[in-house]
Scaffold this motif. Structure first.
Motif, short mmCIF file in Angstrom:
data_model
loop_
_atom_site.label_atom_id
_atom_site.label_comp_id
_atom_site.label_asym_id
_atom_site.label_seq_id
_atom_site.Cartn_x
_atom_site.Cartn_y
_atom_site.Cartn_z
N PRO A 55 21.40 66.07 23.13
CA PRO A 55 21.99 65.59 24.38
C PRO A 55 22.45 64.14 24.19
O PRO A 55 21.83 63.38 23.47
CB PRO A 55 20.84 65.66 25.38
CG PRO A 55 19.84 66.58 24.78
CD PRO A 55 20.00 66.46 23.30
N PHE A 72 20.15 73.08 18.78
CA PHE A 72 19.39 72.01 19.40
C PHE A 72 17.91 72.27 19.13
O PHE A 72 17.40 73.35 19.44
CB PHE A 72 19.66 71.96 20.91
CG PHE A 72 18.70 71.08 21.67
CD1 PHE A 72 18.64 69.72 21.42
CD2 PHE A 72 17.87 71.61 22.64
CE1 PHE A 72 17.76 68.90 22.11
CE2 PHE A 72 17.00 70.81 23.36
CZ PHE A 72 16.94 69.44 23.09
N LEU A 98 23.62 70.78 27.57
CA LEU A 98 24.17 70.55 26.23
C LEU A 98 25.10 71.67 25.83
O LEU A 98 26.21 71.44 25.33
CB LEU A 98 23.02 70.40 25.23
CG LEU A 98 23.39 70.18 23.76
CD1 LEU A 98 24.27 68.95 23.58
CD2 LEU A 98 22.12 70.06 22.92
N ARG A 149 28.36 71.34 27.74
CA ARG A 149 29.19 70.23 27.24
C ARG A 149 29.90 70.63 25.96
O ARG A 149 31.08 70.35 25.76
CB ARG A 149 28.33 69.00 27.01
CG ARG A 149 29.12 67.76 26.61
CD ARG A 149 28.22 66.56 26.47
NE ARG A 149 27.26 66.73 25.41
CZ ARG A 149 27.19 65.96 24.32
NH1 ARG A 149 28.00 64.95 24.19
NH2 ARG A 149 26.29 66.19 23.41
#
Length: 178
Positions: free
Chosen positions: A29, A54, A91, A94
């Motif tokens: 992030p 992630f 995340l 985005r």
């Protein structure tokens, strides 16, 4: 290449192997977009799938989970970070906005545990052609964090069988090279 007498010997011509496994990129992030951009560029130009991962440090791989992806358990079952799902979804969203319309085929996964280890395990599990990660950003906060946690990029570069592409983040001041 030289023989024992120091004479040059011609090397056999070997064709480079074609990359076949996906490009794996470690994402965070609030990370600058450069990491996703470079990973997408490599994947697109090589015609490979892009996997963006992630690593959630608030969880750990469950017993029997070799790649840190399939089953994760929270470190604190009472909820150290109850908004982990929201962080992950933000995340992913985005990244989707960033890659929309690029033509890159991609997926997003959440891994469990320490980032360098979980990325390394996952890369081996999917036979990744390359791992793409960002370097530490400049400044006091990231510098202190690096002292405590170490560098994910350096850890991977020293312990992986596949290439690791380190994307520089932040500005480089050439005057500090003197």
């Amino acid at each position: 290449m030289s023989n024992p007498r120091g004479e040059d010997m011609p090397l056999d011509k070997v064709s480079p192997a074609r990359l076949t496994g996906p490009v794996l990129a470690g994402v965070l992030p609030h990370q600058p977009v450069a990491v996703v951009e470079k990973a997408a560029e490599v994947a697109l130009s090589a015609g490979l799938h892009l996997v963006l991962a992630f690593a959630d440090v608030t969880s750990f791989p469950a017993a029997g989970d070799r790649d840190g992806h399939l089953t994760a358990q929270a470190i604190d079952p009472d909820g150290i970070d109850d908004d982990a799902a929201a962080i992950t979804e933000s995340l992913r969203s985005r990244i989707a906005d960033q890659l929309d319309g690029t033509g890159v085929q991609w997926t997003f996964v959440t891994l469990a545990g320490e980032p360098a280890r979980s990325l390394g395990r996952y890369a081996a599990g999917i036979n990744a052609s390359m791992i793409v990660v960002g370097t530490k950003e400049h400044g006091l906060g990231p510098r202190f964090e690096g002292l405590v946690t170490g560098s994910v990029a350096l850890h991977l570069a020293h312990r992986q069988n596949c290439p690791v592409l380190m994307v520089p983040l932040g500005r480089h001041d050439p005057s500090r090279d003197q």
